[in-house]
Design a protein around this motif. Structure first.
Motif, mmCIF file in Angstrom:
data_model
loop_
_atom_site.group_PDB
_atom_site.id
_atom_site.type_symbol
_atom_site.label_atom_id
_atom_site.label_comp_id
_atom_site.label_asym_id
_atom_site.label_seq_id
_atom_site.Cartn_x
_atom_site.Cartn_y
_atom_site.Cartn_z
ATOM 1 N N GLY A 8 98.373 -0.692 130.990
ATOM 2 C CA GLY A 8 98.720 -1.276 129.707
ATOM 3 C C GLY A 8 99.994 -0.750 129.103
ATOM 4 N N HIS A 9 100.659 0.181 129.794
ATOM 5 C CA HIS A 9 101.886 0.779 129.256
ATOM 6 C C HIS A 9 102.985 0.785 130.315
ATOM 7 N N LEU A 38 103.663 -5.715 124.467
ATOM 8 C CA LEU A 38 102.763 -4.631 124.863
ATOM 9 C C LEU A 38 102.696 -3.619 123.716
ATOM 10 N N GLU A 39 101.970 -3.980 122.669
ATOM 11 C CA GLU A 39 101.875 -3.147 121.473
ATOM 12 C C GLU A 39 103.277 -2.842 120.936
ATOM 13 N N ASP A 91 98.513 -5.130 127.838
ATOM 14 C CA ASP A 91 97.875 -4.150 126.953
ATOM 15 C C ASP A 91 96.478 -4.567 126.500
#
Length: 220
Positions: free
Chosen positions: A37-38, A60-61, A12
């Motif tokens: 990033g997802h 990842l967030e 991410d």
């Protein structure tokens, strides 16, 4: 037939991700299929493109790498997964190994070491950074709930197990111990029998989860 290792990068942090793309695209034998990033975007790439290996960050967030491993397995996909992370807790580490990850690589390690880790994992080996594994072993040594084997492993078995936990190949372990590679494989089979596992990754998982202190302790 494509002899390149086809890579998907999932992280991410865009600067780190883009840096990996540039680094690995310039490395002979690597082909970066995509970066994202997802997790949903990563699964979309897997649906469209053949991927040999995923370089996966754990945090990842709002998502976690373990979710990717579970969803990939549910979809019947089978790329190798190398966790590329700044750090993970002991519980997270054992969780991702149990879920099918082929190794753990720390982000602050040298770039050349990442290329080596990718090639080793692509060849069917595991990669475990000793700096990532050490806290797990130390945590096991402090735990009051660890189980005790009826007897400690032999010195040779402990030496081979240490090599496995350090991410060494059978060939490297053999060279360090001045044994033949076939002898190392034989010791691994003994470890499999003693622990009731069938694969190297299962051996690593059970060693980290349950018996690290007992197995790696020096005999008095």
């Amino acid at each position: 037939m494509n002899s390149e290792i086809r890579l998907l990068i999932v992280d991410d942090h865009s600067l780190f991700r883009e840096g990996l793309v540039r680094l690995l695209s310039a490395e002979p034998g690597f082909q970066v299929i995509g970066s994202c990033g997802h997790l949903k975007d990563a699964q979309d790439v897997l649906d469209r493109e053949p991927v040999d290996m995923v370089l996966l960050d754990y945090d990842l967030e709002t998502e976690q790498g373990s979710q990717f491993l579970e969803e990939t397995k549910r979809r019947g996909k089978s790329p190798k997964v190398l966790m590329v992370t700044a750090g993970m807790s002991s519980a997270c580490m054992t969780n991702v190994m149990e879920s099918g990850a082929s190794g753990i690589f720390l982000k602050h390690s040298p770039p050349t070491q990442l290329a080596e880790a990718i090639r080793r994992v692509a060849e069917g080996e595991m990669w475990l950074d000793p700096r990532a594994v050490k806290p797990v072993i130390e945590g096991a040594s402090r735990s009051g709930e660890r189980s005790r084997l009826e007897s400690l492993l032999s010195e040779r078995e402990k030496a081979v197990l240490k090599g496995v936990l350090e991410g060494s190949s059978n060939k490297a372990i053999a060279a360090t111990m001045h044994l033949s590679e076939s002898s190392v494989k034989a010791v691994l089979q003994q470890l499999f029998v003693k622990t009731g596992v069938r694969t190297r990754s299962q051996l690593v998982r059970i060693a980290l989860e349950q018996h690290s202190h007992d197995w790696l302790a020096e005999e008095s």
